[in-house]
Design an enzyme around this catalytic site. Structure first.
Site, PDB file in Angstrom:
ATOM      1  N   ALA A  65       0.866  -1.176   0.000  1.00  0.00           N
ATOM      2  CA  ALA A  65       0.000   0.000   0.000  1.00  0.00           C
ATOM      3  C   ALA A  65       0.906   1.231   0.000  1.00  0.00           C
ATOM      4  O   ALA A  65       2.058   1.175   0.449  1.00  0.00           O
ATOM      5  CB  ALA A  65      -0.885  -0.021   1.238  1.00  0.00           C
ATOM      6  N   GLU A 112      -0.396  -9.406  -0.324  1.00  0.00           N
ATOM      7  CA  GLU A 112      -1.801  -9.729  -0.016  1.00  0.00           C
ATOM      8  C   GLU A 112      -2.638  -9.776  -1.291  1.00  0.00           C
ATOM      9  O   GLU A 112      -3.501 -10.641  -1.446  1.00  0.00           O
ATOM     10  CB  GLU A 112      -2.350  -8.707   0.983  1.00  0.00           C
ATOM     11  CG  GLU A 112      -1.676  -8.835   2.346  1.00  0.00           C
ATOM     12  CD  GLU A 112      -2.036  -7.709   3.296  1.00  0.00           C
ATOM     13  OE1 GLU A 112      -1.790  -6.532   2.957  1.00  0.00           O
ATOM     14  OE2 GLU A 112      -2.561  -8.003   4.385  1.00  0.00           O
ATOM     15  N   GLU A 132       4.852  -4.849   7.173  1.00  0.00           N
ATOM     16  CA  GLU A 132       4.086  -3.776   7.827  1.00  0.00           C
ATOM     17  C   GLU A 132       4.556  -3.503   9.249  1.00  0.00           C
ATOM     18  O   GLU A 132       4.512  -2.372   9.737  1.00  0.00           O
ATOM     19  CB  GLU A 132       2.584  -4.122   7.849  1.00  0.00           C
ATOM     20  CG  GLU A 132       1.904  -4.096   6.486  1.00  0.00           C
ATOM     21  CD  GLU A 132       1.934  -5.416   5.750  1.00  0.00           C
ATOM     22  OE1 GLU A 132       2.772  -6.287   6.090  1.00  0.00           O
ATOM     23  OE2 GLU A 132       1.128  -5.585   4.822  1.00  0.00           O
TER      24      GLU A 132
HETATM   25  C1  HXC Z   1       5.027   4.366  -1.302  1.00  0.00           C
HETATM   26  C2  HXC Z   1       6.923   3.433  -2.190  1.00  0.00           C
HETATM   27  C3  HXC Z   1       6.587   2.188  -1.615  1.00  0.00           C
HETATM   28  C4  HXC Z   1       5.376   2.102  -0.862  1.00  0.00           C
HETATM   29  C5  HXC Z   1       8.442   1.983  -2.692  1.00  0.00           C
HETATM   30  N1  HXC Z   1       8.068   3.256  -2.834  1.00  0.00           N
HETATM   31  N2  HXC Z   1       7.555   1.314  -1.941  1.00  0.00           N
HETATM   32  N3  HXC Z   1       6.135   4.512  -2.033  1.00  0.00           N
HETATM   33  N4  HXC Z   1       4.655   3.223  -0.739  1.00  0.00           N
HETATM   34  N5  HXC Z   1       4.962   0.963  -0.321  1.00  0.00           N
HETATM   35  C6  HXC Z   1       8.763   4.302  -3.579  1.00  0.00           C
HETATM   36  C7  HXC Z   1       9.980   4.820  -2.816  1.00  0.00           C
HETATM   37  O1  HXC Z   1       9.592   5.771  -1.855  1.00  0.00           O
HETATM   38  C8  HXC Z   1      10.794   5.424  -3.940  1.00  0.00           C
HETATM   39  O2  HXC Z   1      10.259   6.669  -4.283  1.00  0.00           O
HETATM   40  C9  HXC Z   1      10.511   4.483  -5.100  1.00  0.00           C
HETATM   41  O3  HXC Z   1       9.299   3.800  -4.785  1.00  0.00           O
HETATM   42  C10 HXC Z   1      11.604   3.431  -5.262  1.00  0.00           C
HETATM   43  O4  HXC Z   1      11.793   2.780  -4.039  1.00  0.00           O
HETATM   44  P1  HXC Z   1      13.220   2.647  -3.323  1.00  0.00           P
HETATM   45  O5  HXC Z   1      12.964   2.417  -1.882  1.00  0.00           O
HETATM   46  O6  HXC Z   1      14.111   3.787  -3.693  1.00  0.00           O
HETATM   47  O7  HXC Z   1      13.775   1.327  -4.035  1.00  0.00           O
HETATM   48  P2  HXC Z   1      14.773   0.227  -3.429  1.00  0.00           P
HETATM   49  O8  HXC Z   1      15.897   0.892  -2.699  1.00  0.00           O
HETATM   50  O9  HXC Z   1      15.095  -0.672  -4.576  1.00  0.00           O
HETATM   51  O10 HXC Z   1      13.933  -0.563  -2.317  1.00  0.00           O
HETATM   52  C11 HXC Z   1      12.822  -1.335  -2.721  1.00  0.00           C
HETATM   53  C12 HXC Z   1      11.971  -1.720  -1.487  1.00  0.00           C
HETATM   54  C13 HXC Z   1      11.624  -0.466  -0.683  1.00  0.00           C
HETATM   55  C14 HXC Z   1      12.785  -2.702  -0.598  1.00  0.00           C
HETATM   56  C15 HXC Z   1      10.737  -2.454  -2.005  1.00  0.00           C
HETATM   57  O11 HXC Z   1      11.052   0.485  -1.583  1.00  0.00           O
HETATM   58  C16 HXC Z   1      10.624  -0.697   0.410  1.00  0.00           C
HETATM   59  O12 HXC Z   1      10.976  -1.227   1.486  1.00  0.00           O
HETATM   60  N6  HXC Z   1       9.369  -0.303   0.196  1.00  0.00           N
HETATM   61  C17 HXC Z   1       8.329  -0.365   1.198  1.00  0.00           C
HETATM   62  C18 HXC Z   1       7.852  -1.770   1.374  1.00  0.00           C
HETATM   63  C19 HXC Z   1       6.768  -1.853   2.454  1.00  0.00           C
HETATM   64  O13 HXC Z   1       6.998  -1.500   3.608  1.00  0.00           O
HETATM   65  N7  HXC Z   1       5.563  -2.315   2.041  1.00  0.00           N
HETATM   66  C20 HXC Z   1       4.473  -2.434   2.968  1.00  0.00           C
HETATM   67  C21 HXC Z   1       3.702  -1.163   2.972  1.00  0.00           C
HETATM   68  S1  HXC Z   1       2.429  -1.188   4.151  1.00  0.00           S
HETATM   69  P3  HXC Z   1      11.197   7.960  -4.514  1.00  0.00           P
HETATM   70  O14 HXC Z   1      10.216   9.063  -4.750  1.00  0.00           O
HETATM   71  O15 HXC Z   1      12.022   8.088  -3.278  1.00  0.00           O
HETATM   72  O16 HXC Z   1      12.009   7.574  -5.731  1.00  0.00           O
HETATM   73  C22 HXC Z   1       1.223  -2.080   3.434  1.00  0.00           C
HETATM   74  C23 HXC Z   1      -0.005  -2.138   4.276  1.00  0.00           C
HETATM   75  C24 HXC Z   1      -0.928  -3.133   3.719  1.00  0.00           C
HETATM   76  O17 HXC Z   1       1.298  -2.579   2.368  1.00  0.00           O
HETATM   77  C25 HXC Z   1      -2.202  -3.054   4.463  1.00  0.00           C
HETATM   78  C26 HXC Z   1      -3.361  -3.330   3.594  1.00  0.00           C
HETATM   79  C27 HXC Z   1      -3.239  -2.911   2.251  1.00  0.00           C
END
Ligand code: HXC
Length: 258
Positions: A65, A112, A132
């Site tokens: 998300a 999910e 999360e």
């Molecule tokens: C918003 C995101 C994002 C996310 C990545 N980006 N994941 N933006 N929400 N979930 C954005 C980054 O901010 C970045 O934007 C661009 O995408 C590239 O990501 P990077 O982090 O620079 O890439 P990398 O270093 O290769 O790392 C990849 C990654 C990391 C390991 C996947 O992006 C990451 O940890 N993302 C979050 C994963 C996460 O926590 N997902 C769960 C979310 S909570 P900019 O503008 O800086 O270039 C969730 C709740 C679910 O899903 C509940 C019900 C739906």
């Protein structure tokens, strides 16, 4: 609504939907989930589609998300807006099969969403996780429920509590994905699997999906009874005659999906 958040196309009787926010690793925001729901329902209605493939980019199926969109939210507005419930679960209402073709990250809501599909084909670079916990919440689109059913309690607890990622090989060993294919062949392999399914009689495909899903929602006896009734009902289709006659005549069946 931005229409290009989800790209839709057809190949034969296969509908292909591609999540398309590559710069944000397909982070799933409200507009994207609205667009996905609309696209899925359109394919469900389309009589020329028998199976759907849902995919992302080479780097990410979806990294979860959208954290930037969620960061300012508070309790009362997630409740009022029915966050998740409002537009995430359309996919669960589909009677046609949906295959998730996952390359790269399938994290949080991305994992999910993949688990809401009927099965997952993973590229050899796929990474699955429910991270999360690292951002102060828990999975909110079924992760705490579907992951233990898919891969056992112990492994699901490990994933949900540590937030670690699982690679494609571990995901296949654990039973989360049905097969692993080379990353550069992912789309082709997923479309081939979908083409095989789409060539089957659609009433029996929908019945098979419904019956397998009953295994999660009922006792064994209830599920077997449901299967028996559904099996009997398929003898009311023209395709049952066609399928069995074609076998006896040593030819391919020409299903009319009725
Ligand atoms: C918003 C995101 C994002 C996310 C990545 N980006 N994941 N933006 N929400 N979930 C954005 C980054 O901010 C970045 O934007 C661009 O995408 C590239 O990501 P990077 O982090 O620079 O890439 P990398 O270093 O290769 O790392 C990849 C990654 C990391 C390991 C996947 O992006 C990451 O940890 N993302 C979050 C994963 C996460 O926590 N997902 C769960 C979310 S909570 P900019 O503008 O800086 O270039 C969730 C709740 C679910 O899903 C509940 C019900 C739906």
């Amino acid at each position: 609504m931005q229409e290009d958040l989800v790209l839709a196309r057809k190949e034969g009787r296969v509908g292909i939907l591609q999540l398309n926010r590559p710069a944000q690793l397909n982070a799933l925001n409200d507009a994207l989930m609205d667009a996905l729901g609309i696209a899925l329902l359109a394919m469900e209605q389309d009589n020329d589609i028998g199976c759907i493939v849902l995919t992302g980019s080479a780097k990410a199926f979806a990294a979860g998300a959208d954290i930037a969109a969620m960061q300012p939210m508070n309790y009362i507005n997630v409740v009022r807006n029915n966050f998740i419930g409002r537009n995430w679960e359309t996919i669960l209402t589909l009677r046609k099969p949906v295959i998730a073709a996952v390359a790269g990250y399938a994290l949080g809501g991305g994992c999910e969403l993949a688990m809401m599909c009927d099965f997952i084909i993973a590229a050899d670079n796929a990474k699955f996780g429910q991270p999360e916990i690292k951002i102060g919440v828990i999975p909110g689109a079924g992760g705490t429920q579907r992951l233990p059913r898919a891969i056992s309690k112990s492994k699901a607890m490990d994933m949900v509590l540590t937030g670690r990622m699982m690679d494609a090989q571990e995901a296949e060993r654990a039973g989360l994905v049905s097969r692993i294919v080379p990353a550069d062949k992912l789309e082709q392999e997923a479309i081939e699997a979908a083409t095989i399914i789409a060539a089957m009689s659609l009433p029996s495909v929908m019945a098979a999906k419904e019956a397998v899903n009953r295994a999660y929602e009922s006792t064994l006896n209830e599920g077997v009874l449901f299967e028996r009734r559904t099996f009997h009902a398929l003898f009311g289709t023209l395709d049952q005659k066609e399928g069995m006659t074609a076998f006896l005549e040593k030819r391919k069946p020409d299903f009319k999906h009725e």
